[in-house]
Enzyme design. Sequence first.
Site, PDB file in Angstrom:
ATOM      1  N   GLY A   1       0.812  -1.200   0.000  1.00  0.00           N
ATOM      2  CA  GLY A   1       0.000   0.000   0.000  1.00  0.00           C
ATOM      3  C   GLY A   1       0.850   1.256   0.000  1.00  0.00           C
ATOM      4  O   GLY A   1       1.961   1.283  -0.532  1.00  0.00           O
ATOM      5  N   LEU A   2       0.323   2.313   0.617  1.00  0.00           N
ATOM      6  CA  LEU A   2       1.008   3.600   0.720  1.00  0.00           C
ATOM      7  C   LEU A   2       1.342   4.181  -0.648  1.00  0.00           C
ATOM      8  O   LEU A   2       2.416   4.739  -0.863  1.00  0.00           O
ATOM      9  CB  LEU A   2       2.289   3.467   1.561  1.00  0.00           C
ATOM     10  CG  LEU A   2       2.100   3.061   3.028  1.00  0.00           C
ATOM     11  CD1 LEU A   2       3.455   2.922   3.715  1.00  0.00           C
ATOM     12  CD2 LEU A   2       1.236   4.054   3.771  1.00  0.00           C
ATOM     13  N   CYS A   3       0.410   4.030  -1.590  1.00  0.00           N
ATOM     14  CA  CYS A   3       0.612   4.605  -2.920  1.00  0.00           C
ATOM     15  C   CYS A   3      -0.611   5.436  -3.326  1.00  0.00           C
ATOM     16  O   CYS A   3      -1.053   5.387  -4.474  1.00  0.00           O
ATOM     17  CB  CYS A   3       0.913   3.522  -3.948  1.00  0.00           C
ATOM     18  SG  CYS A   3      -0.219   2.133  -3.966  1.00  0.00           S
ATOM     19  N   GLY A   4      -1.148   6.168  -2.357  1.00  0.00           N
ATOM     20  CA  GLY A   4      -2.265   7.051  -2.646  1.00  0.00           C
ATOM     21  C   GLY A   4      -3.531   6.286  -3.026  1.00  0.00           C
ATOM     22  O   GLY A   4      -3.795   5.192  -2.530  1.00  0.00           O
TER      23      GLY A   4
ATOM     24  N   ALA B   1       3.162   6.909  -7.869  1.00  0.00           N
ATOM     25  CA  ALA B   1       2.104   7.265  -6.919  1.00  0.00           C
ATOM     26  C   ALA B   1       2.630   7.253  -5.488  1.00  0.00           C
ATOM     27  O   ALA B   1       2.265   8.118  -4.676  1.00  0.00           O
ATOM     28  CB  ALA B   1       0.931   6.293  -7.064  1.00  0.00           C
TER      29      ALA B   1
END
Length: 289
Positions: free
Chosen positions: A86-89, A244
């Site tokens: 995760g952590l990609c907007g 992203a």
Amino acid sequence: MAAGKEIRGKIKSVENTKKITKAMEMVAASKMRKAQDRMLAARPYSEKIRNIAAHLGQANPEYVHPFMQVNDAKKAGVIVVTTDKGLCGGMNTNVLRAVTTKLRELQDQGVAMEAVAIGNKGLGFLNRVGAKVVSHATGLGDTPHLEKLIGPVKVLLDQYAEGKLNAVYLSYTKFINTMKQESVVEQLLPLSSEQMQAGKTSGHSWDYIYEPDAQSVIDELLVRYVESLVYQAVAENMASEQSARMVAMKAATDNAGNVISELKLVYNKTRQAAITTELSEIVAGAAAV
């Protein structure tokens, strides 16, 4: 100064978070460049095999490959390409929203759906919505490997060749530039003439000598062509992921800096108020004496 001590703790915590997000931003920027180079390196192969497939379709029209035939089955397949982390907007959210829209369209038409998940985020989403996942590929790392993708994708390709599916769709995030990524849902099968139109050249008639025979060559070529489309989609998705993530971590770092500034302002006001109160008490005590 209990309140001041609590604010100092919050400032320290946010500063630690800012260091982490800044490091993640720099790592994503480094990986993004490599992912973009990998994606661009895969494009010439995809374009060349697209050209050859189009030319063969013109040269030997009496044989029609199963991938170019339209089936009447009431079932479709979708390949969902997402990230493992995760952590990609909102990148995964956008592509999964597009997949959800496509699933509703298929349900309204009375078409059942089978899915292949590439990436942990897509696999978790499909399991939550109750979709039938026939195969999946996770843990691809930072470099896509075709041998890890062929197995899961081949399940849907074989079903389409057998006439069990009426279409196969490919959903991924297309890389536009560093600041923009676009979620797309493309029809992978059946292959239409428009999909291979880029390889056609007007005014030329193509003829080939096939060894061992035309059917074997075209069968093998179109399978490789579809695999190259899937690989290119995964490469585009990985480049989009790093872009992203870099943008998201930069925004997080900037927001952490703003929060630190606000907390320092509150801390200074609280400290000044405490000093003023102490001075007032000292003056009042001296006046009383």
